[in-house]
Design an enzyme around this catalytic site. Structure first.
Site, PDB file in Angstrom:
ATOM      1  N   TRP A  35       0.800  -1.227   0.000  1.00  0.00           N
ATOM      2  CA  TRP A  35       0.000   0.000   0.000  1.00  0.00           C
ATOM      3  C   TRP A  35       0.832   1.275   0.000  1.00  0.00           C
ATOM      4  O   TRP A  35       1.817   1.381   0.729  1.00  0.00           O
ATOM      5  CB  TRP A  35      -0.884   0.016   1.246  1.00  0.00           C
ATOM      6  CG  TRP A  35      -1.634   1.307   1.423  1.00  0.00           C
ATOM      7  CD1 TRP A  35      -1.227   2.408   2.120  1.00  0.00           C
ATOM      8  CD2 TRP A  35      -2.905   1.644   0.871  1.00  0.00           C
ATOM      9  NE1 TRP A  35      -2.173   3.410   2.034  1.00  0.00           N
ATOM     10  CE2 TRP A  35      -3.218   2.956   1.272  1.00  0.00           C
ATOM     11  CE3 TRP A  35      -3.825   0.956   0.059  1.00  0.00           C
ATOM     12  CZ2 TRP A  35      -4.400   3.607   0.909  1.00  0.00           C
ATOM     13  CZ3 TRP A  35      -5.005   1.606  -0.302  1.00  0.00           C
ATOM     14  CH2 TRP A  35      -5.288   2.910   0.123  1.00  0.00           C
ATOM     15  N   MET A  36       0.373   2.278  -0.776  1.00  0.00           N
ATOM     16  CA  MET A  36       0.931   3.632  -0.671  1.00  0.00           C
ATOM     17  C   MET A  36      -0.208   4.639  -0.754  1.00  0.00           C
ATOM     18  O   MET A  36      -1.129   4.467  -1.554  1.00  0.00           O
ATOM     19  CB  MET A  36       1.912   3.908  -1.815  1.00  0.00           C
ATOM     20  CG  MET A  36       2.474   5.331  -1.776  1.00  0.00           C
ATOM     21  SD  MET A  36       3.655   5.652  -3.114  1.00  0.00           S
ATOM     22  CE  MET A  36       2.523   5.831  -4.479  1.00  0.00           C
ATOM     23  N   ASN A  37      -0.136   5.699   0.087  1.00  0.00           N
ATOM     24  CA  ASN A  37      -1.001   6.856  -0.176  1.00  0.00           C
ATOM     25  C   ASN A  37      -0.165   8.125  -0.244  1.00  0.00           C
ATOM     26  O   ASN A  37       0.698   8.214  -1.125  1.00  0.00           O
ATOM     27  CB  ASN A  37      -2.241   6.914   0.721  1.00  0.00           C
ATOM     28  CG  ASN A  37      -2.036   6.870   2.205  1.00  0.00           C
ATOM     29  OD1 ASN A  37      -1.459   5.937   2.735  1.00  0.00           O
ATOM     30  ND2 ASN A  37      -2.511   7.871   2.912  1.00  0.00           N
ATOM     31  N   ASP A  38      -0.331   9.090   0.637  1.00  0.00           N
ATOM     32  CA  ASP A  38       0.221  10.435   0.424  1.00  0.00           C
ATOM     33  C   ASP A  38       1.741  10.481   0.233  1.00  0.00           C
ATOM     34  O   ASP A  38       2.472   9.776   0.946  1.00  0.00           O
ATOM     35  CB  ASP A  38      -0.049  11.334   1.639  1.00  0.00           C
ATOM     36  CG  ASP A  38      -1.449  11.222   2.192  1.00  0.00           C
ATOM     37  OD1 ASP A  38      -2.297  10.604   1.549  1.00  0.00           O
ATOM     38  OD2 ASP A  38      -1.678  11.763   3.287  1.00  0.00           O
ATOM     39  N   SER A  99       0.891  11.551   7.800  1.00  0.00           N
ATOM     40  CA  SER A  99       1.609  12.469   6.899  1.00  0.00           C
ATOM     41  C   SER A  99       2.354  13.598   7.591  1.00  0.00           C
ATOM     42  O   SER A  99       2.011  14.015   8.702  1.00  0.00           O
ATOM     43  CB  SER A  99       0.630  13.057   5.890  1.00  0.00           C
ATOM     44  OG  SER A  99       0.308  12.057   4.965  1.00  0.00           O
ATOM     45  N   ARG A 158      -3.738  17.004  12.101  1.00  0.00           N
ATOM     46  CA  ARG A 158      -2.632  16.239  11.503  1.00  0.00           C
ATOM     47  C   ARG A 158      -1.968  16.952  10.327  1.00  0.00           C
ATOM     48  O   ARG A 158      -2.393  18.008   9.903  1.00  0.00           O
ATOM     49  CB  ARG A 158      -3.138  14.870  11.047  1.00  0.00           C
ATOM     50  CG  ARG A 158      -4.327  14.911  10.131  1.00  0.00           C
ATOM     51  CD  ARG A 158      -4.772  13.478   9.822  1.00  0.00           C
ATOM     52  NE  ARG A 158      -5.923  13.454   8.962  1.00  0.00           N
ATOM     53  CZ  ARG A 158      -7.181  13.341   9.405  1.00  0.00           C
ATOM     54  NH1 ARG A 158      -7.442  13.247  10.700  1.00  0.00           N
ATOM     55  NH2 ARG A 158      -8.180  13.312   8.554  1.00  0.00           N
ATOM     56  N   GLU A 219      -6.974  18.821   5.200  1.00  0.00           N
ATOM     57  CA  GLU A 219      -5.807  17.969   5.418  1.00  0.00           C
ATOM     58  C   GLU A 219      -4.636  18.452   4.561  1.00  0.00           C
ATOM     59  O   GLU A 219      -4.816  19.180   3.582  1.00  0.00           O
ATOM     60  CB  GLU A 219      -6.111  16.533   4.977  1.00  0.00           C
ATOM     61  CG  GLU A 219      -7.364  15.944   5.571  1.00  0.00           C
ATOM     62  CD  GLU A 219      -7.496  14.465   5.260  1.00  0.00           C
ATOM     63  OE1 GLU A 219      -7.296  13.668   6.174  1.00  0.00           O
ATOM     64  OE2 GLU A 219      -7.803  14.102   4.111  1.00  0.00           O
TER      65      GLU A 219
HETATM   66  N1  DQQ Z   1      -3.635  10.455   4.871  1.00  0.00           N
HETATM   67  C1  DQQ Z   1      -2.807  10.390   6.035  1.00  0.00           C
HETATM   68  C2  DQQ Z   1      -3.242  11.503   6.914  1.00  0.00           C
HETATM   69  C3  DQQ Z   1      -3.785  12.472   5.929  1.00  0.00           C
HETATM   70  C4  DQQ Z   1      -4.511  11.598   4.974  1.00  0.00           C
HETATM   71  C5  DQQ Z   1      -2.978   9.045   6.684  1.00  0.00           C
HETATM   72  C6  DQQ Z   1      -4.757  12.186   3.622  1.00  0.00           C
HETATM   73  O1  DQQ Z   1      -2.176  12.041   7.666  1.00  0.00           O
HETATM   74  O2  DQQ Z   1      -4.599  13.429   6.551  1.00  0.00           O
HETATM   75  O3  DQQ Z   1      -2.463   8.022   5.878  1.00  0.00           O
HETATM   76  O4  DQQ Z   1      -4.869  11.221   2.608  1.00  0.00           O
END
Ligand code: DQQ
Length: 501
Positions: A35-38, A99, A158, A219
């Protein structure tokens, strides 16, 4: 369950085992697996671009987030480095390292990130050139929301973003003001560890729908200066449904620690791009990457063994009226191979669809310049199967002043999520009226399941497609309404892979 912790020696093998997957992009960054997100901690340091990212190294789903890490010297090819941050038991980040950003203070590379749960600000430093990171002994450095801020229970607080101005460091936090809307909070420090809360930098209003809705949590703030303007990027979320909406920009003045926006807009109209982060590189450019999320069912993502792609690096600038201008990083041209050029191709009247029969491919860069004439609906189709069962249409609709990506028939697979939330419906179409000149220029990057479109430098749209047929590789020009349209020039390149696998 005991799982082997992935290390640099296994990254190549992981990439090799996923390489045959026909949906896996070849010239976009994505992690070795899972998995990858930000994007996080983007920084250009000692001639190298560092890209950290929200990562679950054990499965293709969002859980117990770590910080993955890669490095590049040319902005195009990436080398995997060891995982930078791992949640520690009994630490403020025990449930995840969410993040944040990277800065260098007194020569020491420092990461700021969100510890969860509860959501706090944590810090880590490196003394070996950004490979091994030590968490600060007094984490969290900000442990609670400021007094008087009602951010929910549990609070939403956050995504620290830092910048330096004079003798001061400033820090922004994303949050939610219950009953009001999203907000970005401003802090100040001289030493990075003691922070004074100042005031909100900007607040949203969840009741307001124009010019677009800004959700109920804000965010991933980014704040930077271009010339004499400051730009704030914010990603909007709908707290009640957890829907990630889109990213907005605000540009204006920052004087006396107060931000006064004078212009605003949507950063990306494609409904698959979120949580972008910027860096200012050593040449002074502002570069941005965003997370391109999947449009497959969670089960299909886990079965595939990977989820999440980083957008291509984009260069940001500000036009005279304060609007954001976005273009692909010129370094990407180094991936071009096998150029095909056509010009003055007339489509319409007898030929409503014009196949570019010389071109087949799922890793292409395409630049078209179109003179619309009186024609109302025209564009380009990619990933077309020979029988027409699968195709993705990039549509210019002059009558409605809109550009859209139609992926209704992009795939015959049942694993594809076609649903788009009502909030996204509103912004899925980029306004064509943004373009003042008569010629429309579409700049398209196709990389298997990823499409990124740059429209006249003023609007971008990204989308995800998963054609099921191996022969869905065709490219066509089309004209659906009106008499004819002239494609003044069409340039297509096959794009090289950035991986050695
Ligand atoms: N993804 C992170 C958070 C952020 C959100 C968690 C935005 O810190 O607010 O994986 O996609």
């Amino acid at each position: 369950m005991n799982q082997a912790f992935p290390d640099v020696n296994t990254f190549l093998a992981m990439r090799q085992s996923l390489a045959p997957d026909r949906h896996r992009p070849r010239y976009h960054f994505l992690p070795p697996a899972n998995w990858m997100n930000d994007p996080n901690g983007l920084i250009h340091w000692r001639g190298e671009y560092h890209l950290f990212y929200q990562h679950n190294p054990y499965a293709a789903r969002h859980h117990r987030i770590h910080w993955g890490h890669a490095v590049s010297s040319d902005l195009v090819h990436w080398r995997d480095l060891p995982i930078a941050l791992t949640p520690s038991p009994d630490h403020a980040d025990k449930d995840g390292c969410w993040s944040g950003c990277a800065v260098v203070h007194d020569g020491i590379p420092t990461l700021f990130y969100s510890g969860v749960f509860p959501q706090t600000v944590c810090m880590a430093t490196s003394t070996d050139g950004m490979v091994i990171w030590q968490k600060h002994e007094h984490n969290p450095v900000i442990s609670t929301v400021p007094e008087g801020i009602e951010a929910g229970d549990p609070w939403e607080f956050r995504d620290p973003f830092l910048w330096q101005e004079g003798d001061h460091w400033y820090l922004l936090m994303g949050t939610r003001l219950v009953g009001k809307g999203g907000a970005i909070l401003l802090y100040r420090s001289v030493d990075l560890t003691n922070w004074d809360y100042l005031h909100p930098l900007l607040c949203g209003d969840a009741q307001q729908l124009e010019p677009y809705w800004t959700g109920t949590i804000w965010e991933c703030p980014n704040f930077f200066r271009v010339g004499d303007r400051y730009v704030l990027l914010v990603s909007f979320q709908h707290h009640e449904t957890g829907t990630l909406l889109y990213t907005g920009w605000f540009s204006g003045d920052f004087t006396g620690e107060q931000f006064t926006p004078q212009a605003q807009g949507i950063l990306e109209y494609g409904a698959h791009f979120y949580a972008p982060q910027i860096l200012r590189d050593e040449h002074g450019r502002i570069l941005m990457w965003g997370w391109l999320w999947e449009a497959r069912t969670p089960g299909a993502q886990e079965a595939a063994g990977w989820a999440g792609v980083m957008s291509l690096p984009r260069v940001l600038d500000v036009a005279e009226g304060g609007e954001l201008v976005v273009s692909p990083a010129p370094e990407l041209k180094s991936l071009r191979q096998n150029h095909w050029h056509g010009e003055d191709i007339e489509v319409g009247e007898e030929t409503a669809v014009y196949p570019l029969s010389q071109i087949q491919g799922d890793s292409l860069e395409i630049v078209v310049e179109i003179e619309p004439g009186q024609t109302a609906v025209f564009g380009l189709s990619v990933r077309c199967s020979p029988d027409g069962a699968e195709a993705t249409h990039l549509i210019c609709d002059l009558a409605h002043g809109q550009f859209t990506i139609d992926r209704e028939n992009a795939s015959l697979s049942r694993d594809v999520v076609r649903y788009v939330s009502p909030a996204h419906q509103v912004v899925r179409a980029a306004p064509l009226s943004l373009t003042s000149q008569r010629t429309i220029r579409l700049h398209v990057f196709l990389d298997r399941s990823v499409i990124e479109v740059f429209l006249d430098g003023r609007a971008t749209l990204s989308s995800r497609i998963y054609p099921s047929r191996p022969d869905s590789l065709g490219v066509q020009l089309f004209c659906r309404q009106g008499d004819r349209v002239v494609f003044k020039s069409v340039d297509v390149w096959q794009m090289a892979s950035i991986w050695a696998v």
